[in-house]
Design a protein around this motif. Sequence first.
Motif, PDB file in Angstrom:
ATOM      1  N   TRP A 147       0.792  -1.260  -0.103  1.00 65.38           N
ATOM      2  CA  TRP A 147      -0.067   0.079  -0.128  1.00 65.38           C
ATOM      3  C   TRP A 147       0.927   1.053   0.023  1.00 65.38           C
ATOM      4  CZ3 TRP A 147       0.485  -3.258   4.464  1.00 65.38           C
ATOM      5  CH2 TRP A 147       1.182  -2.704   5.406  1.00 65.38           C
ATOM      6  N   LEU A 148       0.060   2.508  -0.502  1.00 65.94           N
ATOM      7  CA  LEU A 148       0.785   3.971  -0.177  1.00 65.94           C
ATOM      8  C   LEU A 148       0.165   4.518   0.970  1.00 65.94           C
ATOM      9  CD1 LEU A 148       0.854   4.429  -4.023  1.00 65.94           C
ATOM     10  CD2 LEU A 148       2.800   3.909  -2.790  1.00 65.94           C
ATOM     11  N   ASP A 149       0.960   4.929   1.659  1.00 63.88           N
ATOM     12  CA  ASP A 149       0.394   5.876   3.027  1.00 63.88           C
ATOM     13  C   ASP A 149      -0.390   7.294   2.189  1.00 63.88           C
ATOM     14  OD1 ASP A 149      -0.084   8.018   4.927  1.00 63.88           O
ATOM     15  OD2 ASP A 149       1.109   6.569   6.093  1.00 63.88           O
ATOM     16  N   LEU A 150      -1.476   7.534   2.358  1.00 62.35           N
ATOM     17  CA  LEU A 150      -2.091   8.825   1.666  1.00 62.35           C
ATOM     18  C   LEU A 150      -1.305   9.935   2.325  1.00 62.35           C
ATOM     19  CD1 LEU A 150      -5.881   8.173   1.121  1.00 62.35           C
ATOM     20  CD2 LEU A 150      -4.074   8.248  -0.576  1.00 62.35           C
ATOM     21  N   ASP A 151      -0.430  10.095   3.330  1.00 60.29           N
ATOM     22  CA  ASP A 151      -0.008  11.241   3.846  1.00 60.29           C
ATOM     23  C   ASP A 151       1.513  11.412   2.860  1.00 60.29           C
ATOM     24  OD1 ASP A 151      -1.757  11.919   5.708  1.00 60.29           O
ATOM     25  OD2 ASP A 151      -1.015  10.950   7.180  1.00 60.29           O
ATOM     26  N   SER A 152       1.919  10.418   2.053  1.00 58.00           N
ATOM     27  CA  SER A 152       3.027  10.364   1.405  1.00 58.00           C
ATOM     28  C   SER A 152       2.944  11.151   0.086  1.00 58.00           C
ATOM     29  CB  SER A 152       3.570   8.929   1.315  1.00 58.00           C
ATOM     30  OG  SER A 152       2.902   8.264   0.466  1.00 58.00           O
ATOM     31  N   GLN A 153       3.803  11.462  -0.610  1.00 58.53           N
ATOM     32  CA  GLN A 153       3.823  12.233  -1.909  1.00 58.53           C
ATOM     33  C   GLN A 153       3.224  11.065  -2.987  1.00 58.53           C
ATOM     34  OE1 GLN A 153       6.468  14.968  -3.132  1.00 58.53           O
ATOM     35  NE2 GLN A 153       6.083  14.650  -5.549  1.00 58.53           N
ATOM     36  N   SER A 154       3.793   9.887  -2.718  1.00 58.22           N
ATOM     37  CA  SER A 154       3.446   8.839  -3.596  1.00 58.22           C
ATOM     38  C   SER A 154       1.865   8.258  -3.523  1.00 58.22           C
ATOM     39  CB  SER A 154       4.411   7.624  -3.375  1.00 58.22           C
ATOM     40  OG  SER A 154       5.632   7.666  -3.795  1.00 58.22           O
ATOM     41  N   GLY A 155       1.432   8.543  -2.343  1.00 55.32           N
ATOM     42  CA  GLY A 155       0.030   8.150  -2.260  1.00 55.32           C
ATOM     43  C   GLY A 155      -0.785   9.223  -2.535  1.00 55.32           C
TER      44      GLY A 155
END
Length: 463
Positions: free
Chosen positions: A286-294
């Motif tokens: 998964w990608l954390d939605l707080d990250s730029q990728s997310g």
Amino acid sequence: MGSKLSGKDLVKIGFPQNNTINIALGLITRYRKKEKKETILLELTELLQQPDRFVGHPIWGKVSEGLTTPIEIRMKELNEYRAPFTIFGENEIDEQAKRQLYDALKLPISRKGALMPDAHMGYGLPIGAVLATDNAVIPYGVGVDIGCRMSLSIFDLPASYFKGREFQLKNILKENTKFGLYDTHRVKQDHAIFSRTEFREIPLLKSLLDKAYRQLGTSGSGNHFVELGLVELQAVRAEWGIPLGQYLGVLSHSGSRGLGANIAKHYTKLATQQCPLPREVQHLAWLDLDSQSGQEYWIAMNLAGEYAQACHEDIHRRIAKALGASPVVTIENHHNFAWKEMVEGEECIVHRKGATPAAKGTLGIIPGSMTAPGFIVEGTGNCLSLQSASHGAGRVMSRSACKNSLTKSAMLKDLEEHGVELIGGALDESPRAYKDIHRVMKLQEELVHVLGIFSPRIVRMDK
């Protein structure tokens, strides 16, 4: 000094020996591989000295994030216990699909799950799964075909319109639909979506703009289709403005084409790099939605969903023009997507991979097969299913099993017996490959109410 940058080159200018190097090299390969090595190293030196200046930068933002708030990349552990879940039609679902859901429910980000009665094994999440997560999005939980969706246009033309016009209608489908990887419309149609700022601000999307433009109004291969058929309305909504009865309808099923597939591929790779998981669940990174990728994936996913909608709009516009009529009702829904929704008082990311949104009063389409009806439905808002329903009948035979055990002549005989004409269509889409849609609908009566039935008459698929 060689012409290609390596990890050693980045270490020499001061990069920490962690995952930031891998991120930087991946970005250079994708976006800057034609530029001089010295030029890139100067930029990266400036980035090292003042990383805050590059926060949100379309290319170097992820590297800046890794330098200012380094994330420890280590194997994520699964929970011992599963998050709560409900399975609808459990006896109709294969054990492999159930096992995939059970594994997903042990992810530390999982909050609740459900499995629809059409479910079968997929990659990562099974097809027919719904999974709510905490502030994280799983690219393979959405699926490769982001925004794969249904769209139904109902025309104020009676069922008798088919009589004597079969040849004409078959030609309308042939001439106004395109399928597969390479077949596109000779006369391209512009659309407002191509002026969206996302196509300029995110390098990946910028590189996919031309492909998206070429593929607008086309459909993929596999189970994607455009059909002409009869709509029998058994209940109506006031806003439709038409009475009960039978009408001509156009039903389409496809997604975001090469745009969505490339988004899925790119961000799945990033997720697996940033979120290593045990082998049995590696597709659930998964990608954390707080990250730029997310954040980028979320923006790209939503753009792909709107592009998929634009493709359907173009398909239906072309056919409507050929028919010389305008639809009086349009019903549509995604079934490969993720939404921010409240689940038991908490905002979650709800992934529906092959599942239809079924919040109370929400309209949707659940198709059957080439010889079986599809259903216009209205959601009941059942919380146990995370306000979802099946996205179709669901496969009972794999594609390889179809090719090994079924024959083209038997498939054509089935079509003839049901009064259906087929244009294209592969053996692995034989009606016998699918579950009994009537049984599936029976198993989800608490999830949706049926408002109408669509019966295919002319079916167009990839060759």
